[in-house]
Design a protein around this motif. Sequence first.
Motif, PDB file in Angstrom:
ATOM      1  N   ARG A   1      10.413  -3.395  20.388  1.00  0.00           N
ATOM      2  CA  ARG A   1       9.899  -4.018  21.569  1.00  0.00           C
ATOM      3  C   ARG A   1       8.859  -3.603  22.152  1.00  0.00           C
ATOM      4  O   ARG A   1       7.738  -5.004  22.909  1.00  0.00           O
ATOM      5  N   ASP A   2       8.528  -3.082  21.496  1.00  0.00           N
ATOM      6  CA  ASP A   2       6.926  -2.675  21.894  1.00  0.00           C
ATOM      7  C   ASP A   2       6.007  -3.379  20.791  1.00  0.00           C
ATOM      8  O   ASP A   2       5.000  -3.445  21.280  1.00  0.00           O
ATOM      9  N   GLY A   3       6.272  -4.184  20.314  1.00  0.00           N
ATOM     10  CA  GLY A   3       5.721  -5.014  18.901  1.00  0.00           C
ATOM     11  C   GLY A   3       4.814  -4.343  17.644  1.00  0.00           C
ATOM     12  O   GLY A   3       4.457  -4.088  17.100  1.00  0.00           O
ATOM     13  N   ASN A   4       6.022  -2.759  17.854  1.00  0.00           N
ATOM     14  CA  ASN A   4       5.239  -2.017  16.792  1.00  0.00           C
ATOM     15  C   ASN A   4       6.018  -1.636  15.777  1.00  0.00           C
ATOM     16  O   ASN A   4       5.889  -0.754  14.741  1.00  0.00           O
ATOM     17  N   ILE A   5       7.080  -2.077  15.696  1.00  0.00           N
ATOM     18  CA  ILE A   5       7.421  -2.831  14.217  1.00  0.00           C
ATOM     19  C   ILE A   5       6.748  -3.796  13.044  1.00  0.00           C
ATOM     20  O   ILE A   5       7.317  -4.790  13.660  1.00  0.00           O
ATOM     21  N   PHE A   6       6.917  -3.687  12.056  1.00  0.00           N
ATOM     22  CA  PHE A   6       6.093  -4.346  10.775  1.00  0.00           C
ATOM     23  C   PHE A   6       7.641  -3.991   9.529  1.00  0.00           C
ATOM     24  O   PHE A   6       7.466  -3.311   9.162  1.00  0.00           O
ATOM     25  N   VAL A   7       7.426  -5.523   9.465  1.00  0.00           N
ATOM     26  CA  VAL A   7       7.878  -5.493   7.888  1.00  0.00           C
ATOM     27  C   VAL A   7       7.448  -5.878   6.904  1.00  0.00           C
ATOM     28  O   VAL A   7       6.119  -6.437   6.431  1.00  0.00           O
ATOM     29  N   ASN A   8       6.768  -5.040   5.286  1.00  0.00           N
ATOM     30  CA  ASN A   8       5.873  -5.028   3.623  1.00  0.00           C
ATOM     31  C   ASN A   8       6.956  -4.918   3.296  1.00  0.00           C
ATOM     32  O   ASN A   8       8.208  -4.251   2.741  1.00  0.00           O
ATOM     33  N   VAL A   9       6.535  -5.689   2.375  1.00  0.00           N
ATOM     34  CA  VAL A   9       6.605  -6.224   0.762  1.00  0.00           C
ATOM     35  C   VAL A   9       5.877  -5.640  -0.202  1.00  0.00           C
ATOM     36  O   VAL A   9       4.776  -6.479  -0.123  1.00  0.00           O
ATOM     37  N   SER A  10       6.521  -5.237  -1.292  1.00  0.00           N
ATOM     38  CA  SER A  10       5.287  -4.577  -1.664  1.00  0.00           C
ATOM     39  C   SER A  10       5.327  -5.540  -3.196  1.00  0.00           C
ATOM     40  O   SER A  10       7.091  -6.094  -3.276  1.00  0.00           O
ATOM     41  N   SER A  11       4.731  -5.478  -3.962  1.00  0.00           N
ATOM     42  CA  SER A  11       4.809  -6.216  -5.854  1.00  0.00           C
ATOM     43  C   SER A  11       3.879  -5.207  -6.811  1.00  0.00           C
ATOM     44  O   SER A  11       3.359  -3.908  -6.479  1.00  0.00           O
ATOM     45  N   ALA A  12       4.462  -5.761  -7.415  1.00  0.00           N
ATOM     46  CA  ALA A  12       3.693  -4.698  -8.550  1.00  0.00           C
ATOM     47  C   ALA A  12       1.682  -4.934  -8.345  1.00  0.00           C
ATOM     48  O   ALA A  12       1.002  -4.107  -8.852  1.00  0.00           O
ATOM     49  N   ALA A  13       1.626  -6.008  -8.120  1.00  0.00           N
ATOM     50  CA  ALA A  13       0.095  -6.082  -8.164  1.00  0.00           C
ATOM     51  C   ALA A  13      -0.037  -5.655  -6.983  1.00  0.00           C
ATOM     52  O   ALA A  13      -1.576  -5.371  -7.330  1.00  0.00           O
ATOM     53  N   PHE A  14       0.543  -6.081  -5.688  1.00  0.00           N
ATOM     54  CA  PHE A  14      -0.262  -5.086  -4.642  1.00  0.00           C
ATOM     55  C   PHE A  14       1.243  -3.617  -4.210  1.00  0.00           C
ATOM     56  O   PHE A  14       1.680  -4.020  -3.492  1.00  0.00           O
ATOM     57  N   PRO A  15       1.036  -2.968  -4.835  1.00  0.00           N
ATOM     58  CA  PRO A  15       1.717  -2.147  -4.625  1.00  0.00           C
ATOM     59  C   PRO A  15       1.923  -1.250  -2.945  1.00  0.00           C
ATOM     60  O   PRO A  15       2.611  -0.763  -2.411  1.00  0.00           O
ATOM     61  N   GLU A  16       0.525  -1.626  -1.654  1.00  0.00           N
ATOM     62  CA  GLU A  16       0.744  -1.154  -0.854  1.00  0.00           C
ATOM     63  C   GLU A  16       0.635  -2.359   0.287  1.00  0.00           C
ATOM     64  O   GLU A  16       1.260  -2.180   1.223  1.00  0.00           O
ATOM     65  N   GLY A  17       1.421  -3.421  -0.299  1.00  0.00           N
ATOM     66  CA  GLY A  17       2.157  -4.519   0.776  1.00  0.00           C
ATOM     67  C   GLY A  17       1.282  -5.950   0.360  1.00  0.00           C
ATOM     68  O   GLY A  17      -0.089  -5.979   0.537  1.00  0.00           O
ATOM     69  N   GLU A  18       2.091  -7.065  -0.333  1.00  0.00           N
ATOM     70  CA  GLU A  18       1.839  -8.602  -0.684  1.00  0.00           C
ATOM     71  C   GLU A  18       1.776  -9.442   0.530  1.00  0.00           C
ATOM     72  O   GLU A  18       0.851 -10.070   1.452  1.00  0.00           O
ATOM     73  N   ILE A  19       2.699  -8.991   1.275  1.00  0.00           N
ATOM     74  CA  ILE A  19       3.161 -10.255   2.713  1.00  0.00           C
ATOM     75  C   ILE A  19       3.702  -8.972   3.345  1.00  0.00           C
ATOM     76  O   ILE A  19       4.583  -7.324   3.093  1.00  0.00           O
ATOM     77  N   ARG A  20       3.078  -9.625   5.017  1.00  0.00           N
ATOM     78  CA  ARG A  20       3.648  -8.347   6.405  1.00  0.00           C
ATOM     79  C   ARG A  20       3.781  -9.245   6.918  1.00  0.00           C
ATOM     80  O   ARG A  20       3.511 -10.238   7.726  1.00  0.00           O
ATOM     81  N   GLY A  21       5.061  -9.037   7.991  1.00  0.00           N
ATOM     82  CA  GLY A  21       4.927  -9.839   9.437  1.00  0.00           C
ATOM     83  C   GLY A  21       5.405  -8.507  10.658  1.00  0.00           C
ATOM     84  O   GLY A  21       6.423  -7.707  10.118  1.00  0.00           O
TER      85      GLY A  21
END
Length: 247
Positions: A144-164
């Motif tokens: 509700r505070d807007g402080n949670i995000f979804v993160n998708v990691s991949s072999a090329a981007f282990p820290e995250g390739e897409i986020r929302g």
Amino acid sequence: MNRRTVPILLCSIIAAGMAHGSNGNTLPLRFDAVLSGSEEIPAPVTTSMSGQAGFEFNPDETVMSFVLALTNGVNVTGIQLHCGPVGAPGPAIVPLLNAIQGSWDGTLQVQSTITGANIIQGVDCVSTIGRNIATLPDLAAAMRDGNIFVNVSSAAFPEGEIRGQAQVSSGDLILLSLTGTPDSVARVPLQIGGESGTVVRIVTESPVTVISQPSGFNPPLREFPSSSFNPPLRDMSTFPSSGLNPP
């Protein structure tokens, strides 16, 4: 590498976007997230992968249902909820997919339920959002505070390739259809895994190679092997002596 975006088979369920929270007040319980590489930090990621996610808490905030769809994935290795505001990093707090081991390519559709048992305990969210997340109501409050995000990691981007970032939504949660036949020979039937009732559908598609013809396309003349091609010469005496006047 080109891939078709496979349509998501969805069906509606009756669910309220606004309901009574555990404290008796009317609180939003529905959230959506749109995932892209442009949201990644510390620098945006250029990628063809994209995704959408929907989350809904029950009125007592003891169970959270979610539906997530990703397209054009390449060597995807993980999907998690993180505690962090827009434009800032934050640690993983809830793994959203444990049913698939290793990495995968193509399109993924998954739905499942999360309880307090799925929250990673001992994660420091206070330093990123000023709130500790140990229970599902804690997670709902952080959303509700807007402080949670979804993160998708991949072999090329282990820290995250897409986020929302998860945002409050007033719509109904749309779940995957559990009936019907696959609409593509490449589609893997729904897999049910784990006690949480996770539903997973992966669509793996082979790369489509497109060979463009150059503007000055001029293929070489076919050459016949001299050792095998030796047509007999025609005897000139067989031509008629009159009436033959080739141009």
